[in-house]
Design a protein around this motif. Structure first.
Motif, PDB file in Angstrom:
ATOM      1  N   LEU A   6       4.427  -7.112  -6.388  1.00 20.81           N
ATOM      2  CA  LEU A   6       3.050  -7.157  -5.897  1.00 20.81           C
ATOM      3  C   LEU A   6       3.041  -7.382  -4.384  1.00 20.81           C
ATOM      4  N   LYS A   7       3.810  -8.364  -3.942  1.00 17.25           N
ATOM      5  CA  LYS A   7       3.849  -8.707  -2.519  1.00 17.25           C
ATOM      6  C   LYS A   7       4.373  -7.531  -1.690  1.00 17.25           C
ATOM      7  N   ALA A   8       5.442  -6.882  -2.153  1.00 18.12           N
ATOM      8  CA  ALA A   8       6.006  -5.739  -1.430  1.00 18.12           C
ATOM      9  C   ALA A   8       5.010  -4.579  -1.358  1.00 18.12           C
ATOM     10  N   TYR A   9       4.113  -4.495  -2.320  1.00 18.32           N
ATOM     11  CA  TYR A   9       3.101  -3.442  -2.371  1.00 18.32           C
ATOM     12  C   TYR A   9       1.890  -3.784  -1.505  1.00 18.32           C
ATOM     13  N   GLY A  10       1.824  -5.016  -0.995  1.00 18.95           N
ATOM     14  CA  GLY A  10       0.721  -5.429  -0.140  1.00 18.95           C
ATOM     15  C   GLY A  10      -0.365  -6.211  -0.848  1.00 18.95           C
ATOM     16  N   ILE A  11      -0.082  -6.682  -2.060  1.00 16.66           N
ATOM     17  CA  ILE A  11      -1.022  -7.503  -2.818  1.00 16.66           C
ATOM     18  C   ILE A  11      -0.446  -8.907  -2.903  1.00 16.66           C
ATOM     19  N   ALA A  12      -1.228  -9.883  -2.485  1.00 20.66           N
ATOM     20  CA  ALA A  12      -0.762 -11.269  -2.569  1.00 20.66           C
ATOM     21  C   ALA A  12      -0.727 -11.677  -4.035  1.00 20.66           C
TER      22      ALA A  12
ATOM     23  N   PRO B 295       0.510 -10.902   2.492  1.00 26.19           N
ATOM     24  CA  PRO B 295       1.705 -10.195   2.033  1.00 26.19           C
ATOM     25  C   PRO B 295       2.314  -9.305   3.119  1.00 26.19           C
ATOM     26  N   ASN B 296       1.579  -9.085   4.208  1.00 31.17           N
ATOM     27  CA  ASN B 296       2.073  -8.214   5.271  1.00 31.17           C
ATOM     28  C   ASN B 296       2.903  -8.951   6.312  1.00 31.17           C
ATOM     29  N   CYS B 297       2.389 -10.109   6.783  1.00 29.77           N
ATOM     30  CA  CYS B 297       3.102 -10.826   7.846  1.00 29.77           C
ATOM     31  C   CYS B 297       3.547 -12.228   7.452  1.00 29.77           C
TER      32      CYS B 297
ATOM     33  N   LEU C 199      -4.668  -9.409  11.198  1.00 27.49           N
ATOM     34  CA  LEU C 199      -5.986  -8.785  11.017  1.00 27.49           C
ATOM     35  C   LEU C 199      -6.041  -7.734   9.907  1.00 27.49           C
ATOM     36  N   GLU C 200      -5.012  -7.675   9.087  1.00 26.92           N
ATOM     37  CA  GLU C 200      -4.990  -6.707   7.989  1.00 26.92           C
ATOM     38  C   GLU C 200      -5.728  -7.249   6.768  1.00 26.92           C
ATOM     39  N   PRO C 201      -6.559  -6.409   6.134  1.00 26.55           N
ATOM     40  CA  PRO C 201      -7.147  -6.808   4.839  1.00 26.55           C
ATOM     41  C   PRO C 201      -6.115  -6.631   3.734  1.00 26.55           C
ATOM     42  N   PHE C 202      -6.253  -7.400   2.675  1.00 22.77           N
ATOM     43  CA  PHE C 202      -5.349  -7.263   1.534  1.00 22.77           C
ATOM     44  C   PHE C 202      -6.001  -7.813   0.288  1.00 22.77           C
ATOM     45  N   ASP C 203      -5.528  -7.326  -0.857  1.00 22.11           N
ATOM     46  CA  ASP C 203      -5.979  -7.846  -2.142  1.00 22.11           C
ATOM     47  C   ASP C 203      -5.164  -9.064  -2.514  1.00 22.11           C
ATOM     48  N   TYR C 204      -5.805  -9.985  -3.191  1.00 16.61           N
ATOM     49  CA  TYR C 204      -5.142 -11.154  -3.777  1.00 16.61           C
ATOM     50  C   TYR C 204      -5.357 -11.093  -5.281  1.00 16.61           C
TER      51      TYR C 204
END
Length: 177
Positions: free
Chosen positions: A113-119, A140-142, A168-173
């Motif tokens: 999930l984290k590698a895909y950009g989802i926390a 999950p990005n930085c 400043l990136e949006p992400f899903d949790y």
């Protein structure tokens, strides 16, 4: 052949062994969630049981939440994958009790999930964790802890939308359920 012995069943059932069960689990590792295609049904922990009954492989799954629109698709994908692997007429059934919890997501699933950009979910599904208020979610990005919730709901009902104040990136949790 003795009188009364059955030559063939209408569903072509057979007895299965431990090697068949192991093979079924390997197949299930390749059945991906349609909403998050980097995690398998095994990563999510929704496969509750695999076995043999009445000459057929059966798989018991617990949906991630009641009313999840992907449930039917997941069940069909499981059935199709097992049939393509040589299991004739596999049975897929739902078990709703106990209800699925994010605690069942494997460590591999959380990493994917984290590698895909989802926390991945933070904490546990116990009442204290769920009712404790604000959840500190890592980007999950930085990797920054300086994040904020933008919306209770993200791309699906089981996710919230966050933004990292550092990159400043949006992400899903993936909500803790």
């Amino acid at each position: 052949m003795q009188a009364g012995e059955l030559i063939i069943t209408d569903q072509q059932g057979r007895s299965g062994g431990a090697a068949d069960i192991q093979q079924a689990y390997k197949v299930l590792e390749e059945v991906m969630d349609p909403e998050v295609p980097v995690v398998s049904v095994m990563d999510l922990g929704i496969v509750r049981d695999v076995g043999w009954a009445d000459g057929h492989l059966y798989v018991v799954v617990t949906p991630t939440y009641s009313g999840c629109p992907a449930t039917e698709y997941i069940e069909t994908s499981i059935r199709d994958a097992l049939q393509n692997a040589g299991f004739l007429h596999p049975k897929v059934a739902q078990r709703l009790d106990p209800a699925w919890t994010t605690d069942w997501i494997t460590e591999q699933g959380r990493s994917r999930l984290k590698a895909y950009g989802i926390a991945p979910p933070v904490g546990s599904s116990n009442k204290r964790s769920l009712l404790s208020g604000i959840t500190q979610v890592e980007c999950p990005n930085c990797g920054s802890q300086d994040t904020e919730q933008l919306s209770e709901f993200g791309s699906t009902a089981c996710k919230s939308l966050y933004r990292c104040k550092s990159c400043l990136e949006p992400f899903d949790y993936f909500k803790c359920i």
